[in-house]
Design an enzyme around this catalytic site. Structure first.
Site, PDB file in Angstrom:
ATOM      1  N   ILE A 101     -22.935   1.861  28.296  1.00 24.55           N
ATOM      2  CA  ILE A 101     -22.459   0.303  28.733  1.00 24.55           C
ATOM      3  C   ILE A 101     -21.291   0.489  30.121  1.00 24.55           C
ATOM      4  O   ILE A 101     -20.530   1.679  30.575  1.00 24.55           O
ATOM      5  CB  ILE A 101     -21.452  -0.034  27.771  1.00 24.55           C
ATOM      6  CG1 ILE A 101     -22.368  -0.321  26.770  1.00 24.55           C
ATOM      7  CG2 ILE A 101     -20.811  -1.282  28.232  1.00 24.55           C
ATOM      8  CD1 ILE A 101     -22.076  -1.009  25.406  1.00 24.55           C
TER       9      ILE A 101
ATOM     10  N   CYS B 109     -23.977 -10.200  21.418  1.00 19.47           N
ATOM     11  CA  CYS B 109     -24.497  -8.977  21.627  1.00 19.47           C
ATOM     12  C   CYS B 109     -26.291 -10.077  21.217  1.00 19.47           C
ATOM     13  O   CYS B 109     -25.711 -10.817  20.290  1.00 19.47           O
ATOM     14  CB  CYS B 109     -24.939  -7.848  22.433  1.00 19.47           C
ATOM     15  SG  CYS B 109     -24.713  -7.514  20.512  1.00 19.47           S
TER      16      CYS B 109
END
Length: 192
Positions: A112, A136
């Site tokens: 990430i 998400c």
């Protein structure tokens, strides 16, 4: 020596209808087709993180009545998927969408983006943006990492953080790269 036999016969009990109590039939007051209020269905993997901070998987039309009850001011989207009905839902309610579509942690060398993480954390800790929904695709790994990093900022123990992460990913389904990312979070932010 003669020892007593350890084998004993189990008594057989016959259950008859007379032994089972009968209950009067209770009429159903709230039949789904006669309900005045809508059915409130949370998005997949929904949870309250903190006051005004919620997490979930990608919401669908089925979840809109539930989300309306939260009176969201903003949404942090961590995936690249789009749904025009969700975008319309947010637009009609003046809900700001912070679009941070990012990949999750994967071998080799994909993690990430730290700028995405910092932006997400700054957004969800800004009182003016609350209530906020962080989501998400499934509400597990990317969302779990953001929530875990928030927990580290709150000075929670790694035991607590990993336990919460696993409650949403499923026991034994945690990604080792995610756990490593979470554990190293503070040291990487202090260097910058």
């Amino acid at each position: 020596p003669n020892l007593p036999s350890t084998r004993t016969a189990c008594p057989v009990i016959r259950i008859t209808k007379k032994m089972i109590p009968s209950f009067p039939e209770v009429p159903m007051r709230f039949a789904p087709d006669k309900m005045d209020s809508p059915l409130l269905v949370p998005p997949p993997n929904f949870g309250m993180v903190d006051k005004g901070i919620y997490r979930s998987g990608f919401p669908s039309k089925l979840n809109f009545d539930f989300l309306t009850q939260l009176r969201l001011k903003s949404v942090v989207r961590l995936c690249s998927e789009r749904d025009s009905s969700f975008e319309d839902f947010c637009q009609r309610r003046n809900v700001q969408i912070l679009d941070l579509g990012t990949e999750g942690n994967r071998e080799p060398f994909v993690e990430i983006d730290s700028k995405v993480l910092q932006t997400a954390l700054a957004h969800i800790t800004d009182q003016k943006k609350l209530p906020v929904l962080v989501h998400c695709s499934k509400g597990k790994h990317r969302t779990g990492c953001v929530v875990a990093c928030l927990r580290k900022l709150q000075r929670r123990s790694l035991t607590f953080i990993f336990d919460e992460y696993e409650r949403f990913t499923g026991r034994g389904k945690s990604e080792l790269l995610d756990l490593q990312f979470i554990e190293l979070f503070e040291s990487t932010t202090r260097q910058k």
